[in-house]
Design a protein around this motif. Structure first.
Motif, PDB file in Angstrom:
ATOM      1  N   GLY A 286       0.706  -1.212  -0.157  1.00  0.00           N
ATOM      2  CA  GLY A 286      -0.032   0.263  -0.024  1.00  0.00           C
ATOM      3  C   GLY A 286       0.736   1.179  -0.043  1.00  0.00           C
ATOM      4  O   GLY A 286       0.781   2.242   0.969  1.00  0.00           O
ATOM      5  N   ALA A 287       1.803   1.359  -0.950  1.00  0.00           N
ATOM      6  CA  ALA A 287       2.730   2.558  -0.966  1.00  0.00           C
ATOM      7  C   ALA A 287       2.289   3.794  -1.006  1.00  0.00           C
ATOM      8  O   ALA A 287       2.908   4.766  -0.869  1.00  0.00           O
ATOM      9  N   GLY A 288       1.026   3.937  -1.539  1.00  0.00           N
ATOM     10  CA  GLY A 288       0.603   5.284  -1.807  1.00  0.00           C
ATOM     11  C   GLY A 288       1.189   6.181  -2.626  1.00  0.00           C
ATOM     12  O   GLY A 288       1.694   5.961  -3.894  1.00  0.00           O
ATOM     13  N   THR A 289       1.723   7.225  -2.179  1.00  0.00           N
ATOM     14  CA  THR A 289       2.525   8.399  -2.928  1.00  0.00           C
ATOM     15  C   THR A 289       4.149   7.989  -3.028  1.00  0.00           C
ATOM     16  O   THR A 289       4.869   8.779  -3.935  1.00  0.00           O
ATOM     17  N   GLY A 290       4.578   6.751  -2.458  1.00  0.00           N
ATOM     18  CA  GLY A 290       6.081   6.537  -2.284  1.00  0.00           C
ATOM     19  C   GLY A 290       6.917   7.064  -1.608  1.00  0.00           C
ATOM     20  O   GLY A 290       8.135   6.632  -1.623  1.00  0.00           O
ATOM     21  N   LEU A 291       6.587   8.140  -0.544  1.00  0.00           N
ATOM     22  CA  LEU A 291       7.505   8.477   0.252  1.00  0.00           C
ATOM     23  C   LEU A 291       8.278   7.472   1.078  1.00  0.00           C
ATOM     24  O   LEU A 291       9.536   7.244   1.200  1.00  0.00           O
ATOM     25  N   VAL A 292       7.832   6.534   1.594  1.00  0.00           N
ATOM     26  CA  VAL A 292       8.420   5.586   2.468  1.00  0.00           C
ATOM     27  C   VAL A 292       9.416   4.925   1.644  1.00  0.00           C
ATOM     28  O   VAL A 292      10.541   4.573   2.000  1.00  0.00           O
ATOM     29  N   THR A 293       9.030   4.460   0.392  1.00  0.00           N
ATOM     30  CA  THR A 293       9.940   3.712  -0.416  1.00  0.00           C
ATOM     31  C   THR A 293      11.146   4.611  -0.660  1.00  0.00           C
ATOM     32  O   THR A 293      12.641   4.316  -0.679  1.00  0.00           O
ATOM     33  N   ILE A 294      10.849   5.862  -0.977  1.00  0.00           N
ATOM     34  CA  ILE A 294      12.115   6.728  -1.028  1.00  0.00           C
ATOM     35  C   ILE A 294      13.025   6.927   0.002  1.00  0.00           C
ATOM     36  O   ILE A 294      14.183   6.852  -0.153  1.00  0.00           O
ATOM     37  N   ALA A 295      12.354   7.160   1.236  1.00  0.00           N
ATOM     38  CA  ALA A 295      13.259   7.196   2.380  1.00  0.00           C
ATOM     39  C   ALA A 295      14.243   5.917   2.465  1.00  0.00           C
ATOM     40  O   ALA A 295      15.143   5.911   2.938  1.00  0.00           O
ATOM     41  N   LEU A 296      13.769   4.857   2.191  1.00  0.00           N
ATOM     42  CA  LEU A 296      14.476   3.434   2.330  1.00  0.00           C
ATOM     43  C   LEU A 296      15.410   3.409   1.370  1.00  0.00           C
ATOM     44  O   LEU A 296      16.532   2.943   1.981  1.00  0.00           O
ATOM     45  N   ALA A 297      15.120   3.699   0.208  1.00  0.00           N
ATOM     46  CA  ALA A 297      16.168   3.594  -0.895  1.00  0.00           C
ATOM     47  C   ALA A 297      17.181   4.598  -0.896  1.00  0.00           C
ATOM     48  O   ALA A 297      18.503   4.450  -0.990  1.00  0.00           O
ATOM     49  N   LEU A 298      16.885   5.549  -0.095  1.00  0.00           N
ATOM     50  CA  LEU A 298      17.916   7.003   0.115  1.00  0.00           C
ATOM     51  C   LEU A 298      18.857   6.153   1.300  1.00  0.00           C
ATOM     52  O   LEU A 298      20.119   6.542   1.400  1.00  0.00           O
ATOM     53  N   GLU A 299      18.308   5.308   2.283  1.00  0.00           N
ATOM     54  CA  GLU A 299      19.236   4.569   3.281  1.00  0.00           C
ATOM     55  C   GLU A 299      20.017   3.461   2.841  1.00  0.00           C
ATOM     56  O   GLU A 299      20.659   2.764   3.368  1.00  0.00           O
ATOM     57  N   GLY A 300      19.848   2.897   1.401  1.00  0.00           N
ATOM     58  CA  GLY A 300      20.519   1.918   0.557  1.00  0.00           C
ATOM     59  C   GLY A 300      19.418   0.716   0.479  1.00  0.00           C
ATOM     60  O   GLY A 300      20.337  -0.341   0.252  1.00  0.00           O
ATOM     61  N   ALA A 301      18.332   0.535   0.836  1.00  0.00           N
ATOM     62  CA  ALA A 301      17.732  -0.431   0.877  1.00  0.00           C
ATOM     63  C   ALA A 301      17.149  -0.691  -0.623  1.00  0.00           C
ATOM     64  O   ALA A 301      17.125   0.307  -1.626  1.00  0.00           O
ATOM     65  N   ASP A 302      17.081  -1.852  -1.001  1.00  0.00           N
ATOM     66  CA  ASP A 302      16.242  -2.328  -2.353  1.00  0.00           C
ATOM     67  C   ASP A 302      14.898  -2.528  -2.118  1.00  0.00           C
ATOM     68  O   ASP A 302      14.688  -3.834  -1.660  1.00  0.00           O
ATOM     69  N   VAL A 303      14.142  -1.907  -2.691  1.00  0.00           N
ATOM     70  CA  VAL A 303      12.676  -1.987  -2.311  1.00  0.00           C
ATOM     71  C   VAL A 303      11.845  -2.148  -3.516  1.00  0.00           C
ATOM     72  O   VAL A 303      11.882  -1.867  -4.686  1.00  0.00           O
ATOM     73  N   VAL A 304      10.810  -2.974  -3.280  1.00  0.00           N
ATOM     74  CA  VAL A 304       9.707  -3.353  -4.209  1.00  0.00           C
ATOM     75  C   VAL A 304       8.338  -2.686  -3.817  1.00  0.00           C
ATOM     76  O   VAL A 304       7.924  -2.920  -2.561  1.00  0.00           O
ATOM     77  N   LEU A 305       7.989  -1.539  -4.495  1.00  0.00           N
ATOM     78  CA  LEU A 305       6.959  -0.594  -4.144  1.00  0.00           C
ATOM     79  C   LEU A 305       5.555  -1.254  -4.612  1.00  0.00           C
ATOM     80  O   LEU A 305       5.595  -1.684  -5.933  1.00  0.00           O
ATOM     81  N   THR A 306       4.686  -1.331  -3.814  1.00  0.00           N
ATOM     82  CA  THR A 306       3.291  -2.011  -4.546  1.00  0.00           C
ATOM     83  C   THR A 306       2.395  -1.425  -3.941  1.00  0.00           C
ATOM     84  O   THR A 306       2.247  -0.772  -2.991  1.00  0.00           O
ATOM     85  N   ASP A 307       1.067  -1.441  -4.841  1.00  0.00           N
ATOM     86  CA  ASP A 307      -0.147  -0.968  -4.407  1.00  0.00           C
ATOM     87  C   ASP A 307      -1.153  -1.757  -5.260  1.00  0.00           C
ATOM     88  O   ASP A 307      -0.642  -2.200  -6.434  1.00  0.00           O
ATOM     89  N   GLY A 308      -2.388  -1.828  -4.815  1.00  0.00           N
ATOM     90  CA  GLY A 308      -3.366  -2.651  -5.538  1.00  0.00           C
ATOM     91  C   GLY A 308      -3.966  -1.888  -6.795  1.00  0.00           C
ATOM     92  O   GLY A 308      -4.785  -2.534  -7.572  1.00  0.00           O
ATOM     93  N   ASN A 309      -3.677  -0.550  -6.738  1.00  0.00           N
ATOM     94  CA  ASN A 309      -4.250   0.199  -7.839  1.00  0.00           C
ATOM     95  C   ASN A 309      -3.368   0.762  -8.804  1.00  0.00           C
ATOM     96  O   ASN A 309      -2.146   1.427  -8.384  1.00  0.00           O
ATOM     97  N   PRO A 310      -3.179   0.234 -10.169  1.00  0.00           N
ATOM     98  CA  PRO A 310      -2.073   0.806 -10.990  1.00  0.00           C
ATOM     99  C   PRO A 310      -1.985   2.257 -11.243  1.00  0.00           C
ATOM    100  O   PRO A 310      -0.657   2.725 -11.203  1.00  0.00           O
ATOM    101  N   LYS A 311      -2.839   3.066 -11.077  1.00  0.00           N
ATOM    102  CA  LYS A 311      -2.851   4.565 -11.175  1.00  0.00           C
ATOM    103  C   LYS A 311      -2.055   5.013  -9.953  1.00  0.00           C
ATOM    104  O   LYS A 311      -1.326   5.640 -10.058  1.00  0.00           O
ATOM    105  N   VAL A 312      -1.979   4.461  -8.662  1.00  0.00           N
ATOM    106  CA  VAL A 312      -1.493   4.943  -7.702  1.00  0.00           C
ATOM    107  C   VAL A 312       0.030   4.358  -7.663  1.00  0.00           C
ATOM    108  O   VAL A 312       0.941   4.990  -7.592  1.00  0.00           O
ATOM    109  N   VAL A 313       0.450   3.295  -8.199  1.00  0.00           N
ATOM    110  CA  VAL A 313       1.676   2.860  -8.708  1.00  0.00           C
ATOM    111  C   VAL A 313       2.404   3.786  -9.608  1.00  0.00           C
ATOM    112  O   VAL A 313       3.506   4.054  -9.378  1.00  0.00           O
ATOM    113  N   GLU A 314       1.540   4.096 -10.371  1.00  0.00           N
ATOM    114  CA  GLU A 314       2.176   5.095 -11.665  1.00  0.00           C
ATOM    115  C   GLU A 314       2.481   6.361 -11.150  1.00  0.00           C
ATOM    116  O   GLU A 314       3.456   6.705 -11.186  1.00  0.00           O
ATOM    117  N   GLY A 315       1.743   6.987 -10.143  1.00  0.00           N
ATOM    118  CA  GLY A 315       1.966   8.285  -9.309  1.00  0.00           C
ATOM    119  C   GLY A 315       3.040   8.073  -8.463  1.00  0.00           C
ATOM    120  O   GLY A 315       3.806   8.993  -8.367  1.00  0.00           O
TER     121      GLY A 315
END
Length: 452
Positions: A286-315
């Protein structure tokens, strides 16, 4: 026997008038009397004599007797605190008295009016809680600010620096325009501690005052904004673009940046030493706007960002791309929690060192309006626990930031704490989460570990 009124009232009036004057005199004496004080210390007198005027001793943390230890001779300390004036004449400390020089501090402020076109940022010196009792140093006029805008959302960065000689430089800038790479306003003043004094120009304050910025104290719903900026724990300003056609595109709440995502994004950076994200494989649900994924990737993590809505994933993908260079990697995937095929795909992409998510349970069925398949399935807390069980390995950590709106967080905690579910649930310590949310019980940061 009390003091006679004819004595007490003049004393009170004198106390109010003398506050600022005493602070100014103290500043001048710090510079003028330092050699004499050092000489007197080198040749002690046989009789102890109290100084006629001196600053109170700066408390030392390791001074159990309550007496201050002498600072090293080479260390120069700030004699009086530096503040920014905020609404209602309150002094917001920037650098506190006793700080070792040179010193520097940065803090975020915000507007107090809707569509506020300018900010009047005043700097004061002293120890009083209200600016009228302190010494005026200077004022910065920050304009033009972006309009239209809502109060409490425009972010204004203020930096104050003071060197060993007492020279002060203050700078301010509008954050969002700078982060977007667009034109933005700045202002700067320079002064000296010994030059502080006089009256502040009250004429320019009306409609231009500032307040301390806080995501927890925003006065308007964040869904109204096209763009929001968030300063992460590492100091990086991240711009998040929210969906503005949520109803037409059936994006629902997933296209909005909510408080829980801000808290979790701060948490993963604030606790980098504990989690050591570099190289870790992380799944965000449920990544929504992607902020948490960005924070994790900035710290060096390899992240798979997911959401159930393709439009949300696109944004979210657009926000990740706009964040610039990341130390880790990001992969975008659509993941419908109720799809066996999607679940099998997520399992194949594992194993996962961590599974993270924010606001995954909230009123109703955690997203009935976002994903069509939610209409006929179990409530989100039941679905989440099932997902965790099927995606997490023995060493996988689950990190969640949740906001309680109608009791759904309490229900989830009760379910997850049941030993038959197979999870050990821990609440994050108050000092480990974003300071402005520590006193808000509705926001919870949880960690789940498998019971082995």
């Amino acid at each position: 026997v009390g003091w006679p009124r004819r004595v007490v009232q003049p004393m009170r009036r004198f106390g109010r008038l003398a506050g600022a004057a005493a602070a100014a005199l103290a500043l001048s004496l710090v510079a003028a009397s330092a050699p004499a004080m050092a000489s007197a210390a080198a040749a002690p007198s046989s009789e102890d004599a109290a100084p006629l005027l001196a600053l109170p001793p700066i408390p030392m943390e390791d001074d159990s007797a309550g007496l201050s230890a002498l600072a090293p001779a080479e260390a120069k300390l700030l004699p009086l605190s530096l503040h920014v004036r905020v609404a209602d004449d309150v002094c917001e400390p920037m650098i506190r008295r006793g700080a070792e020089l040179p010193a520097k501090a940065t803090k975020l402020f915000t507007t107090t009016q809707d569509s506020q076109a300018a900010a009047h940022i005043e700097i004061f010196v002293g120890e009083r809680s209200f600016c009228r009792g302190n010494l005026f140093l200077g004022v910065m006029e920050l304009a033009p600010l972006p309009t239209p805008s809502y109060r409490s959302f425009v972010q204004l960065e203020v930096t104050v620096e003071v060197d060993e000689s007492g020279a002060v430089v203050c700078r301010t800038a509008e954050v969002e325009g700078r982060a977007l790479g667009e034109p933005y306003c700045t202002a700067e003043i320079a002064g000296d501690l010994l030059g502080a004094g006089g009256s502040a120009p009250e004429a320019g304050r009306e409609g231009r005052e500032v307040a301390v910025f806080s995501h927890a104290l925003a006065k308007h719903l964040p869904v109204l904004l096209a763009v929001r900026s968030v300063r992460l724990f590492n100091g990086r300003d991240i711009v998040i673009r929210q969906h503005q056609r949520r109803q037409e595109e059936k994006v629902g709440t997933g296209g909005v940046l909510w408080e829980s995502a801000i808290v979790l994004a701060d948490y993963v950076g604030r606790n980098q030493t504990k989690f050591a994200w570099q190289g870790k494989r992380v799944l965000e649900l449920g990544a929504g706007t992607g902020l948490v994924t960005i924070a994790l990737a900035l710290e060096g993590a390899d992240v798979v960002l997911t959401d159930g809505n393709p439009k949300v994933v696109e944004g979210a993908g657009r926000n990740v791309e706009g964040a610039g260079r990341l130390s880790g990697s990001v992969r975008l995937e659509t993941f419908d929690w109720n799809s066996p095929e999607d679940l099998a795909r997520m399992q194949a992409l594992g194993p996962w060192d961590a599974i993270v998510g924010s606001d995954l349970v909230y009123p109703g069925n955690a997203g009935r309006k976002c994903v069509a398949s939610n209409e006929t399935t179990h409530p989100a807390d039941e679905t989440l626990l099932r997902l965790f069980g099927e995606l997490a390995g023995p060493a996988t950590q689950v990190l969640l930031a949740l906001k309680d709106r109608t009791g759904e967080v309490g229900r989830f905690v009760e379910l997850a704490s049941n030993p038959t579910r197979g999870w050990q649930l821990e609440h994050a310590l108050s000092e480990d989460i974003m300071p402005e949310f520590r006193s808000i019980p509705a926001v919870a940061v949880l960690r789940l570990l498998r019971i082995t």
